[in-house]
Design a protein around this motif. Structure first.
Motif, PDB file in Angstrom:
ATOM      1  N   ARG A 190     -25.376 -15.264  43.617  1.00 35.07           N
ATOM      2  CA  ARG A 190     -24.004 -15.782  43.631  1.00 35.07           C
ATOM      3  C   ARG A 190     -23.148 -15.209  42.494  1.00 35.07           C
ATOM      4  NH1 ARG A 190     -23.530 -17.625  48.511  1.00 35.07           N
ATOM      5  NH2 ARG A 190     -21.591 -18.607  47.810  1.00 35.07           N
ATOM      6  N   PRO A 191     -23.080 -13.885  42.326  1.00 32.78           N
ATOM      7  CA  PRO A 191     -22.257 -13.327  41.249  1.00 32.78           C
ATOM      8  C   PRO A 191     -20.769 -13.501  41.523  1.00 32.78           C
ATOM      9  CG  PRO A 191     -23.019 -11.563  42.682  1.00 32.78           C
ATOM     10  CD  PRO A 191     -23.705 -12.822  43.146  1.00 32.78           C
ATOM     11  N   GLN A 192     -20.069 -14.050  40.545  1.00 32.97           N
ATOM     12  CA  GLN A 192     -18.616 -14.111  40.677  1.00 32.97           C
ATOM     13  C   GLN A 192     -18.006 -12.718  40.509  1.00 32.97           C
ATOM     14  OE1 GLN A 192     -20.329 -16.004  38.501  1.00 32.97           O
ATOM     15  NE2 GLN A 192     -20.003 -18.155  39.096  1.00 32.97           N
ATOM     16  N   VAL A 193     -18.675 -11.887  39.703  1.00 33.63           N
ATOM     17  CA  VAL A 193     -18.175 -10.539  39.402  1.00 33.63           C
ATOM     18  C   VAL A 193     -19.214  -9.504  39.831  1.00 33.63           C
ATOM     19  CG1 VAL A 193     -17.471  -8.942  37.580  1.00 33.63           C
ATOM     20  CG2 VAL A 193     -16.752 -11.339  37.478  1.00 33.63           C
ATOM     21  N   VAL A 194     -18.766  -8.513  40.602  1.00 37.62           N
ATOM     22  CA  VAL A 194     -19.623  -7.385  40.993  1.00 37.62           C
ATOM     23  C   VAL A 194     -18.939  -6.100  40.537  1.00 37.62           C
ATOM     24  CG1 VAL A 194     -20.525  -6.036  42.938  1.00 37.62           C
ATOM     25  CG2 VAL A 194     -20.720  -8.533  42.953  1.00 37.62           C
ATOM     26  N   VAL A 195     -19.727  -5.218  39.944  1.00 37.34           N
ATOM     27  CA  VAL A 195     -19.241  -3.925  39.461  1.00 37.34           C
ATOM     28  C   VAL A 195     -20.029  -2.819  40.149  1.00 37.34           C
ATOM     29  CG1 VAL A 195     -18.937  -2.437  37.450  1.00 37.34           C
ATOM     30  CG2 VAL A 195     -18.654  -4.903  37.214  1.00 37.34           C
ATOM     31  N   THR A 196     -19.321  -1.812  40.651  1.00 36.39           N
ATOM     32  CA  THR A 196     -19.973  -0.653  41.252  1.00 36.39           C
ATOM     33  C   THR A 196     -19.061   0.558  41.067  1.00 36.39           C
ATOM     34  OG1 THR A 196     -21.175   0.143  43.205  1.00 36.39           O
ATOM     35  CG2 THR A 196     -19.089  -1.018  43.597  1.00 36.39           C
ATOM     36  N   TYR A 197     -19.283   1.625  41.846  1.00 35.00           N
ATOM     37  CA  TYR A 197     -18.491   2.843  41.746  1.00 35.00           C
ATOM     38  C   TYR A 197     -17.283   2.795  42.693  1.00 35.00           C
ATOM     39  CZ  TYR A 197     -23.214   4.177  40.265  1.00 35.00           C
ATOM     40  OH  TYR A 197     -24.443   4.207  39.683  1.00 35.00           O
ATOM     41  N   ASP A 198     -16.355   3.741  42.475  1.00 36.64           N
ATOM     42  CA  ASP A 198     -15.230   3.873  43.397  1.00 36.64           C
ATOM     43  C   ASP A 198     -15.637   4.686  44.626  1.00 36.64           C
ATOM     44  OD1 ASP A 198     -15.259   6.569  42.638  1.00 36.64           O
ATOM     45  OD2 ASP A 198     -13.433   6.427  41.422  1.00 36.64           O
ATOM     46  N   GLU A 199     -14.679   4.953  45.484  1.00 38.36           N
ATOM     47  CA  GLU A 199     -14.954   5.622  46.761  1.00 38.36           C
ATOM     48  C   GLU A 199     -15.599   6.990  46.598  1.00 38.36           C
ATOM     49  OE1 GLU A 199     -12.078   4.438  45.753  1.00 38.36           O
ATOM     50  OE2 GLU A 199     -11.103   3.187  47.276  1.00 38.36           O
ATOM     51  N   ASN A 200     -15.305   7.662  45.486  1.00 39.89           N
ATOM     52  CA  ASN A 200     -15.854   8.993  45.231  1.00 39.89           C
ATOM     53  C   ASN A 200     -17.107   8.939  44.365  1.00 39.89           C
ATOM     54  OD1 ASN A 200     -15.669  11.877  45.550  1.00 39.89           O
ATOM     55  ND2 ASN A 200     -15.019  11.990  43.406  1.00 39.89           N
ATOM     56  N   GLY A 201     -17.586   7.734  44.106  1.00 41.30           N
ATOM     57  CA  GLY A 201     -18.779   7.619  43.280  1.00 41.30           C
ATOM     58  C   GLY A 201     -18.573   8.121  41.865  1.00 41.30           C
ATOM     59  N   GLY A 202     -17.330   8.132  41.401  1.00 44.52           N
ATOM     60  CA  GLY A 202     -17.042   8.613  40.050  1.00 44.52           C
ATOM     61  C   GLY A 202     -16.837  10.110  40.006  1.00 44.52           C
ATOM     62  N   TYR A 203     -17.789  10.866  40.557  1.00 48.36           N
ATOM     63  CA  TYR A 203     -17.662  12.332  40.513  1.00 48.36           C
ATOM     64  C   TYR A 203     -18.286  13.017  41.730  1.00 48.36           C
ATOM     65  CZ  TYR A 203     -22.517  12.167  38.820  1.00 48.36           C
ATOM     66  OH  TYR A 203     -23.873  11.943  38.690  1.00 48.36           O
ATOM     67  N   GLY A 204     -18.469  12.258  42.802  1.00 46.71           N
ATOM     68  CA  GLY A 204     -18.894  12.880  44.038  1.00 46.71           C
ATOM     69  C   GLY A 204     -20.380  12.896  44.308  1.00 46.71           C
ATOM     70  N   HIS A 205     -21.173  12.209  43.502  1.00 44.58           N
ATOM     71  CA  HIS A 205     -22.618  12.187  43.753  1.00 44.58           C
ATOM     72  C   HIS A 205     -22.887  11.411  45.044  1.00 44.58           C
ATOM     73  CE1 HIS A 205     -26.887  11.567  43.371  1.00 44.58           C
ATOM     74  NE2 HIS A 205     -26.924  12.260  42.250  1.00 44.58           N
ATOM     75  N   PRO A 206     -23.696  11.976  45.956  1.00 48.17           N
ATOM     76  CA  PRO A 206     -23.932  11.296  47.234  1.00 48.17           C
ATOM     77  C   PRO A 206     -24.471   9.878  47.093  1.00 48.17           C
ATOM     78  CG  PRO A 206     -24.751  13.549  47.328  1.00 48.17           C
ATOM     79  CD  PRO A 206     -24.366  13.294  45.903  1.00 48.17           C
ATOM     80  N   ASP A 207     -25.360   9.641  46.139  1.00 46.32           N
ATOM     81  CA  ASP A 207     -25.923   8.301  45.979  1.00 46.32           C
ATOM     82  C   ASP A 207     -24.914   7.327  45.393  1.00 46.32           C
ATOM     83  OD1 ASP A 207     -28.448   8.771  47.062  1.00 46.32           O
ATOM     84  OD2 ASP A 207     -29.238   9.524  45.174  1.00 46.32           O
ATOM     85  N   HIS A 208     -24.029   7.810  44.531  1.00 45.16           N
ATOM     86  CA  HIS A 208     -22.989   6.940  43.980  1.00 45.16           C
ATOM     87  C   HIS A 208     -22.016   6.526  45.083  1.00 45.16           C
ATOM     88  CE1 HIS A 208     -23.412   7.959  39.437  1.00 45.16           C
ATOM     89  NE2 HIS A 208     -24.556   8.196  40.067  1.00 45.16           N
ATOM     90  N   ILE A 209     -21.657   7.490  45.924  1.00 44.23           N
ATOM     91  CA  ILE A 209     -20.770   7.184  47.044  1.00 44.23           C
ATOM     92  C   ILE A 209     -21.428   6.177  47.985  1.00 44.23           C
ATOM     93  CG2 ILE A 209     -19.658   8.161  49.088  1.00 44.23           C
ATOM     94  CD1 ILE A 209     -19.299  10.766  47.452  1.00 44.23           C
ATOM     95  N   GLN A 210     -22.720   6.386  48.243  1.00 43.82           N
ATOM     96  CA  GLN A 210     -23.430   5.457  49.126  1.00 43.82           C
ATOM     97  C   GLN A 210     -23.543   4.073  48.486  1.00 43.82           C
ATOM     98  OE1 GLN A 210     -24.093   5.426  52.123  1.00 43.82           O
ATOM     99  NE2 GLN A 210     -26.187   4.899  52.711  1.00 43.82           N
ATOM    100  N   ALA A 211     -23.782   4.008  47.185  1.00 45.29           N
ATOM    101  CA  ALA A 211     -23.845   2.716  46.503  1.00 45.29           C
ATOM    102  C   ALA A 211     -22.516   1.984  46.634  1.00 45.29           C
ATOM    103  CB  ALA A 211     -24.220   2.900  45.034  1.00 45.29           C
ATOM    104  N   HIS A 212     -21.418   2.735  46.521  1.00 43.32           N
ATOM    105  CA  HIS A 212     -20.093   2.126  46.725  1.00 43.32           C
ATOM    106  C   HIS A 212     -19.986   1.539  48.124  1.00 43.32           C
ATOM    107  CE1 HIS A 212     -15.752   1.812  47.346  1.00 43.32           C
ATOM    108  NE2 HIS A 212     -15.943   2.529  48.442  1.00 43.32           N
ATOM    109  N   ARG A 213     -20.343   2.328  49.121  1.00 39.51           N
ATOM    110  CA  ARG A 213     -20.213   1.870  50.507  1.00 39.51           C
ATOM    111  C   ARG A 213     -21.067   0.632  50.764  1.00 39.51           C
ATOM    112  NH1 ARG A 213     -20.960   7.958  52.937  1.00 39.51           N
ATOM    113  NH2 ARG A 213     -18.798   8.676  52.690  1.00 39.51           N
ATOM    114  N   VAL A 214     -22.282   0.663  50.263  1.00 35.57           N
ATOM    115  CA  VAL A 214     -23.205  -0.448  50.489  1.00 35.57           C
ATOM    116  C   VAL A 214     -22.718  -1.696  49.760  1.00 35.57           C
ATOM    117  CG1 VAL A 214     -25.556  -1.262  50.047  1.00 35.57           C
ATOM    118  CG2 VAL A 214     -25.181   1.031  50.987  1.00 35.57           C
ATOM    119  N   ALA A 215     -22.253  -1.524  48.520  1.00 37.69           N
ATOM    120  CA  ALA A 215     -21.767  -2.683  47.760  1.00 37.69           C
ATOM    121  C   ALA A 215     -20.546  -3.311  48.407  1.00 37.69           C
ATOM    122  CB  ALA A 215     -21.460  -2.270  46.319  1.00 37.69           C
ATOM    123  N   MET A 216     -19.634  -2.475  48.883  1.00 36.68           N
ATOM    124  CA  MET A 216     -18.437  -3.010  49.522  1.00 36.68           C
ATOM    125  C   MET A 216     -18.795  -3.768  50.804  1.00 36.68           C
ATOM    126  SD  MET A 216     -16.001  -2.252  47.486  1.00 36.68           S
ATOM    127  CE  MET A 216     -14.543  -2.559  48.474  1.00 36.68           C
TER     128      MET A 216
END
Length: 273
Positions: free
Chosen positions: A126-152
């Motif tokens: 039950r986190p009130q606050v969630v932090v992850t990457y932006d749509e580009n994963g910060g700098y385009g790393h495929p896993d960062h982008i996927q983490a963004h998509r999954v978190a959203m």
């Protein structure tokens, strides 16, 4: 409140937790906030203990994963993370690497498969606050982008977070860092980053002072000894390290509670009066 104040950080690899969120994890843990770190991959595409890069002779992906997960556990302990959750997906490697094609690579996992697993963790903690990457994963790393998509997707599925943030590096900070390195005579290798790296300053909503926890961030980064590129930061002059480790910045993607346009606390609007 019905649930204790809780921060969840969703990251792609072991060591990603330190630079962008190590300070807020340590700060909020010290304040009594429950901190949850979710790491999506095991980091198989990191350097091996013999210095071998992925694809080179002597690189053992399973051995690398074991080492990096051990480093992650030590880092999380240093940062005061209360709960460490591993999704266990395979590291996809940098954009363009052969590892991108592995069918089990995190970047190739359907979002509709991975998101419910993360949503279940959001429902548990039950986190009130969630932090992850932006749509580009910060700098385009495929896993960062996927983490963004999954978190959203997980946030939408669970309906749990009140506030959702993207980690950010302000472009003014990038310019300041470059100038400091130039005046300090630091000779850096050519970075593998896009020319427009960084977030436009006008998009930054949240600047958190984590100076008292910079030492913990340094120690947490140090335990990720297998990742030489990150460890290099610890050899930089002190004034440069202060810029890197003392402040963490974010873009607030959404909020369901009243909060100022510019804030210095990710829990602004959520703390009991």
């Amino acid at each position: 409140m019905e649930h204790p104040l809780t921060l969840m950080a969703v990251h792609a690899h072991p060591d990603d937790e330190v630079i962008g969120t190590g300070g807020v994890l340590a700060r909020y843990a010290a304040e009594g906030v429950r901190t949850v770190l979710v790491t999506c991959t095991n980091g198989e595409q990191g350097d091996d203990e013999n210095g071998a890069k992925p694809g080179e002779p002597g690189h053992d992906a399973d051995r690398v994963a074991r080492r990096r997960l051990a480093e992650l556990k030590e880092s999380a302990d240093l940062l005061g993370v209360r709960d460490l959750e591993l999704l266990g997906y395979r590291d996809s490697g940098m954009a363009g690497w052969p590892a991108n094609e592995h069918p089990e690579a995190f970047a190739n996992v359907p979002v509709e498969v991975a998101a419910p697993r993360l949503a279940a963790l959001m429902e548990r903690y039950r986190p009130q606050v969630v932090v992850t990457y932006d749509e580009n994963g910060g700098y385009g790393h495929p896993d960062h982008i996927q983490a963004h998509r999954v978190a959203m997707a997980a946030a939408e599925l669970s309906g749990v977070p009140d506030k959702l943030y993207y980690t950010a590096v302000p472009r003014s900070g990038v310019a300041r860092l470059a100038e400091l390195m130039k005046t300090s005579g630091v000779d850096l290798p050519e970075p593998d980053l896009p020319d427009d790296f960084g977030t436009p300053d006008e998009l930054i909503t949240s600047v958190v002072d984590v100076t008292p926890y910079a030492g913990r961030k340094r120690k947490a980064l140090q335990v990720h000894a297998s990742q030489g590129d990150s460890i290099f930061l610890l050899s930089l002059p002190e004034e440069i390290q202060e810029v890197i480790f003392g402040t963490e910045t974010f873009v607030r993607r959404s909020t369901r509670v009243p909060a100022p346009d510019h804030e210095d606390d990710l829990f602004a609007g959520l703390r009991p009066s």
